[in-house]
Design a protein around this motif. Structure first.
Motif, PDB file in Angstrom:
ATOM      1  N   LYS A 287       0.817  -1.220   0.000  1.00 11.77           N
ATOM      2  CA  LYS A 287       0.000   0.000   0.000  1.00 11.77           C
ATOM      3  C   LYS A 287       0.847   1.266   0.000  1.00 11.77           C
ATOM      4  O   LYS A 287       0.330   2.360  -0.179  1.00 11.77           O
ATOM      5  CB  LYS A 287      -0.922   0.011   1.226  1.00 11.77           C
ATOM      6  N   VAL A 288       2.146   1.118   0.219  1.00  9.83           N
ATOM      7  CA  VAL A 288       3.025   2.281   0.327  1.00  9.83           C
ATOM      8  C   VAL A 288       3.362   2.806  -1.069  1.00  9.83           C
ATOM      9  O   VAL A 288       3.746   2.042  -1.952  1.00  9.83           O
ATOM     10  CB  VAL A 288       4.320   1.934   1.095  1.00  9.83           C
ATOM     11  N   THR A 289       3.212   4.115  -1.229  1.00  6.79           N
ATOM     12  CA  THR A 289       3.513   4.753  -2.512  1.00  6.79           C
ATOM     13  C   THR A 289       4.677   5.730  -2.346  1.00  6.79           C
ATOM     14  O   THR A 289       4.931   6.243  -1.259  1.00  6.79           O
ATOM     15  CB  THR A 289       2.290   5.523  -3.050  1.00  6.79           C
ATOM     16  N   ILE A 290       5.340   5.951  -3.471  1.00  5.09           N
ATOM     17  CA  ILE A 290       6.417   6.936  -3.508  1.00  5.09           C
ATOM     18  C   ILE A 290       6.206   7.793  -4.751  1.00  5.09           C
ATOM     19  O   ILE A 290       6.085   7.283  -5.867  1.00  5.09           O
ATOM     20  CB  ILE A 290       7.804   6.255  -3.471  1.00  5.09           C
ATOM     21  N   ASP A 291       6.101   9.069  -4.537  1.00  4.14           N
ATOM     22  CA  ASP A 291       5.817  10.027  -5.600  1.00  4.14           C
ATOM     23  C   ASP A 291       6.881   9.963  -6.702  1.00  4.14           C
ATOM     24  O   ASP A 291       8.058   9.752  -6.426  1.00  4.14           O
ATOM     25  CB  ASP A 291       5.776  11.432  -4.978  1.00  4.14           C
ATOM     26  N   ALA A 292       6.443  10.169  -7.930  1.00  3.00           N
ATOM     27  CA  ALA A 292       7.354  10.109  -9.081  1.00  3.00           C
ATOM     28  C   ALA A 292       8.482  11.128  -8.952  1.00  3.00           C
ATOM     29  O   ALA A 292       9.633  10.845  -9.327  1.00  3.00           O
ATOM     30  CB  ALA A 292       6.583  10.337 -10.378  1.00  3.00           C
ATOM     31  N   ASP A 293       8.199  12.298  -8.404  1.00  6.32           N
ATOM     32  CA  ASP A 293       9.237  13.313  -8.226  1.00  6.32           C
ATOM     33  C   ASP A 293      10.318  12.825  -7.255  1.00  6.32           C
ATOM     34  O   ASP A 293      11.507  13.051  -7.482  1.00  6.32           O
ATOM     35  CB  ASP A 293       8.620  14.620  -7.718  1.00  6.32           C
ATOM     36  N   LEU A 294       9.916  12.132  -6.205  1.00  6.37           N
ATOM     37  CA  LEU A 294      10.891  11.583  -5.262  1.00  6.37           C
ATOM     38  C   LEU A 294      11.710  10.465  -5.906  1.00  6.37           C
ATOM     39  O   LEU A 294      12.923  10.367  -5.672  1.00  6.37           O
ATOM     40  CB  LEU A 294      10.199  11.072  -3.995  1.00  6.37           C
ATOM     41  N   ARG A 295      11.074   9.654  -6.731  1.00  8.56           N
ATOM     42  CA  ARG A 295      11.814   8.599  -7.438  1.00  8.56           C
ATOM     43  C   ARG A 295      12.860   9.218  -8.375  1.00  8.56           C
ATOM     44  O   ARG A 295      13.989   8.721  -8.478  1.00  8.56           O
ATOM     45  CB  ARG A 295      10.860   7.694  -8.217  1.00  8.56           C
ATOM     46  N   ARG A 296      12.475  10.305  -9.042  1.00  6.72           N
ATOM     47  CA  ARG A 296      13.427  10.990  -9.930  1.00  6.72           C
ATOM     48  C   ARG A 296      14.603  11.558  -9.130  1.00  6.72           C
ATOM     49  O   ARG A 296      15.756  11.484  -9.562  1.00  6.72           O
ATOM     50  CB  ARG A 296      12.734  12.108 -10.709  1.00  6.72           C
ATOM     51  N   LYS A 297      14.310  12.108  -7.961  1.00  4.94           N
ATOM     52  CA  LYS A 297      15.385  12.659  -7.134  1.00  4.94           C
ATOM     53  C   LYS A 297      16.333  11.563  -6.656  1.00  4.94           C
ATOM     54  O   LYS A 297      17.551  11.775  -6.617  1.00  4.94           O
ATOM     55  CB  LYS A 297      14.809  13.431  -5.947  1.00  4.94           C
ATOM     56  N   ILE A 298      15.795  10.418  -6.298  1.00  2.07           N
ATOM     57  CA  ILE A 298      16.653   9.285  -5.916  1.00  2.07           C
ATOM     58  C   ILE A 298      17.569   8.930  -7.081  1.00  2.07           C
ATOM     59  O   ILE A 298      18.779   8.733  -6.909  1.00  2.07           O
ATOM     60  CB  ILE A 298      15.809   8.068  -5.494  1.00  2.07           C
ATOM     61  N   SER A 299      17.011   8.861  -8.285  1.00  2.09           N
ATOM     62  CA  SER A 299      17.822   8.533  -9.464  1.00  2.09           C
ATOM     63  C   SER A 299      18.850   9.615  -9.757  1.00  2.09           C
ATOM     64  O   SER A 299      19.968   9.314 -10.196  1.00  2.09           O
ATOM     65  CB  SER A 299      16.917   8.292 -10.674  1.00  2.09           C
ATOM     66  N   ARG A 300      18.514  10.867  -9.485  1.00  2.80           N
ATOM     67  CA  ARG A 300      19.483  11.955  -9.674  1.00  2.80           C
ATOM     68  C   ARG A 300      20.646  11.807  -8.691  1.00  2.80           C
ATOM     69  O   ARG A 300      21.800  12.025  -9.059  1.00  2.80           O
ATOM     70  CB  ARG A 300      18.814  13.316  -9.500  1.00  2.80           C
ATOM     71  N   VAL A 301      20.336  11.437  -7.454  1.00  2.00           N
ATOM     72  CA  VAL A 301      21.392  11.215  -6.463  1.00  2.00           C
ATOM     73  C   VAL A 301      22.315  10.109  -6.953  1.00  2.00           C
ATOM     74  O   VAL A 301      23.542  10.256  -6.953  1.00  2.00           O
ATOM     75  CB  VAL A 301      20.800  10.867  -5.072  1.00  2.00           C
ATOM     76  N   CYS A 302      21.738   9.002  -7.384  1.00  2.67           N
ATOM     77  CA  CYS A 302      22.542   7.872  -7.879  1.00  2.67           C
ATOM     78  C   CYS A 302      23.385   8.281  -9.081  1.00  2.67           C
ATOM     79  O   CYS A 302      24.562   7.915  -9.181  1.00  2.67           O
ATOM     80  CB  CYS A 302      21.633   6.694  -8.236  1.00  2.67           C
ATOM     81  N   SER A 303      22.802   9.043  -9.974  1.00  3.34           N
ATOM     82  CA  SER A 303      23.517   9.491 -11.161  1.00  3.34           C
ATOM     83  C   SER A 303      24.662  10.433 -10.786  1.00  3.34           C
ATOM     84  O   SER A 303      25.782  10.292 -11.282  1.00  3.34           O
ATOM     85  CB  SER A 303      22.543  10.187 -12.111  1.00  3.34           C
ATOM     86  N   GLU A 304      24.384  11.369  -9.897  1.00  2.00           N
ATOM     87  CA  GLU A 304      25.396  12.334  -9.458  1.00  2.00           C
ATOM     88  C   GLU A 304      26.572  11.635  -8.760  1.00  2.00           C
ATOM     89  O   GLU A 304      27.717  12.060  -8.882  1.00  2.00           O
ATOM     90  CB  GLU A 304      24.761  13.357  -8.514  1.00  2.00           C
ATOM     91  N   LEU A 305      26.276  10.551  -8.073  1.00  2.17           N
ATOM     92  CA  LEU A 305      27.309   9.788  -7.372  1.00  2.17           C
ATOM     93  C   LEU A 305      28.013   8.776  -8.286  1.00  2.17           C
ATOM     94  O   LEU A 305      28.908   8.068  -7.849  1.00  2.17           O
ATOM     95  CB  LEU A 305      26.702   9.045  -6.179  1.00  2.17           C
ATOM     96  N   ASN A 306      27.588   8.732  -9.559  1.00  2.00           N
ATOM     97  CA  ASN A 306      28.153   7.788 -10.532  1.00  2.00           C
ATOM     98  C   ASN A 306      27.996   6.334 -10.092  1.00  2.00           C
ATOM     99  O   ASN A 306      28.901   5.512 -10.268  1.00  2.00           O
ATOM    100  CB  ASN A 306      29.625   8.094 -10.820  1.00  2.00           C
ATOM    101  N   VAL A 307      26.844   6.016  -9.519  1.00  2.00           N
ATOM    102  CA  VAL A 307      26.557   4.642  -9.116  1.00  2.00           C
ATOM    103  C   VAL A 307      26.332   3.824 -10.378  1.00  2.00           C
ATOM    104  O   VAL A 307      25.521   4.193 -11.232  1.00  2.00           O
ATOM    105  CB  VAL A 307      25.309   4.589  -8.201  1.00  2.00           C
TER     106      VAL A 307
END
Length: 146
Positions: free
Chosen positions: A61-81
């Protein structure tokens, strides 16, 4: 290979002498009478296990907003994961933490709480860097989420 497991906790040796003594005493109590020690913490452990069971039941039932998912991906991208495991694990961990807290909508503080656990070990080691990888993850998180 930086992707052997989903999350990584940094465990450090306790420095406070009083807490160290408590730990040693608890260890000795357990060694002397494991059954009594388990009984001592039975109520707390039952409460904790109930909370985990409820969280598992409510996780879908737990949801995560698309904007938050994008920010998580930006963090990963910025860190070169490398790859997408960092993105996937951080999203899953934020949802699990939210469910454990008894809520159904992931918030930025949920992500902040799990981000370092999910990403610290995925960063390449820079021998010249004096910054801890956990600090680097939090720095990039703060840059993107604020």
């Amino acid at each position: 290979l930086l992707d052997r497991f989903g999350m990584h906790a940094m465990i450090r040796t306790e420095r406070d002498p009083e807490l160290r003594v408590q730990i040693v005493e608890s260890c000795q109590e357990f060694a002397d009478d494991p059954k009594l020690m388990r009984e001592k913490f039975l109520e707390d452990n039952l409460e904790f296990s109930k909370q985990i069971i409820i969280a598992r039941e409510n996780l879908s039932k737990v949801t995560i907003d698309a904007d938050l998912r994008r920010k998580i991906s930006r963090v990963c991208s910025e860190l070169n994961v490398d790859g997408l495991r960092g993105d996937i694990v951080t999203n899953r961990a934020a949802r699990a933490f939210c469910a454990f807290d008894g809520r159904t909508v992931v918030t930025e503080p949920d992500i902040k709480k799990v981000c370092t656990l999910c990403l610290r070990h995925r960063l390449r080691k820079d021998v010249l860097s004096t910054m801890d990888n956990g600090d680097k993850v939090q720095q990039v998180y703060d840059m993107i989420f604020t």
